[in-house]
Design a protein around this motif. Structure first.
Motif, short mmCIF file in Angstrom:
data_model
loop_
_atom_site.label_atom_id
_atom_site.label_comp_id
_atom_site.label_asym_id
_atom_site.label_seq_id
_atom_site.Cartn_x
_atom_site.Cartn_y
_atom_site.Cartn_z
N ASP A 124 0.83 -1.21 0.00
CA ASP A 124 0.00 0.00 0.00
C ASP A 124 0.87 1.25 0.00
OD1 ASP A 124 -2.26 -1.58 0.03
OD2 ASP A 124 -2.55 -1.41 2.21
N ASP A 125 1.91 1.26 0.83
CA ASP A 125 2.81 2.43 0.89
C ASP A 125 3.58 2.60 -0.41
OD1 ASP A 125 1.96 2.90 3.45
OD2 ASP A 125 3.74 2.03 4.43
N ARG A 128 1.35 4.14 -3.08
CA ARG A 128 1.16 5.58 -2.83
C ARG A 128 2.40 6.36 -3.27
NH1 ARG A 128 -2.10 3.85 1.65
NH2 ARG A 128 -0.26 3.55 2.96
N ILE A 211 11.05 2.98 1.53
CA ILE A 211 9.67 2.55 1.72
C ILE A 211 9.56 1.30 2.57
CG2 ILE A 211 9.44 1.06 -0.31
CD1 ILE A 211 6.87 3.63 0.91
#
Length: 212
Positions: A124-125, A128, A211
């Motif tokens: 998810d990160d 984004r 990340i």
């Protein structure tokens, strides 16, 4: 250790194994595997482990994958793999460790870098970040591709919501991990080629550091 010898020995061994993938053949040829494949592969792991640690600043841990296949849930009951795979994990101190891997089979000699599959929060990160920093990430991906790498085929057919289907980095968004692979030639020093490939992909690994 000479790469051409390792590759030639590995390919010859696996061509023979593929033609007779059985315990009897393996036992009759195990000494060849141990001497011509396993020993130089372990030596390669030691050399590359040090070089990757120096290059990335992360502790590296090398692994030689076992030749035995797990056939419990497979229709293919062939007991042995027909490739030699090595992998180095880089302890970046985050939620997941990126990897560098090297493989030899009768039809390929491959180098890869990245993360096979992101854990859900990391995925998810990552998506984004790809969306918000698309220009920088896109440039880095293109630079790594110019060094001979290609993205693994994305796992998803469609770009996941909430991202637009026409997103300029749609292939990254459709992937569940981030692996770039490069086909290597038959000649030269394998440690040097692995180090050179990892250096070319270092900007990408730095993004992953941020990340992961």
């Amino acid at each position: 250790m000479c790469k051409s010898t390792l590759i030639a020995d590995a390919r010859a061994f696996f061509v023979g194994l593929a033609a007779n993938n059985s315990k009897d053949w393996w036992q009759a040829n195990k000494a060849t595997y141990d001497t011509n494949l396993k020993a130089p592969a372990l030596a390669l792991i030691d050399v590359v482990t040090t070089r990757l640690a120096d290059l990335t600043g992360h502790a590296a841990t090398g692994k030689l994958f076992r030749p035995h296949r797990n056939v419990r849930f497979s229709k293919d009951k062939s007991p042995y793999t027909t490739h030699l795979h090595l992998m180095w994990s880089l302890a970046a101190g985050g939620r997941q460790d990126p990897v560098v891997f090297f493989g030899i089979a009768p039809d390929y000699v491959t180098l890869g870098v990245g993360v096979m599959e992101f854990d859900k929060p990391v995925l998810d990160d990552w998506r984004r970040m790809v969306d918000l920093d698309r220009d920088r990430i896109g440039r880095i991906i293109e630079d790594v591709k110019k060094a001979g790498f290609n993205l693994w085929e994305p796992a998803l057919k469609r770009v996941p919501t909430p991202y637009p289907a026409e997103h300029p980095l749609a292939d990254l968004l459709r992937s569940k991990g981030l692996i770039l692979k490069k086909e290597l030639g038959d000649g030269g020093d394998p440690a040097a080629q692995i180090e050179s490939g990892a250096e070319a992909a270092l900007p990408l690994m730095r993004i992953l550091d941020s990340i992961l």
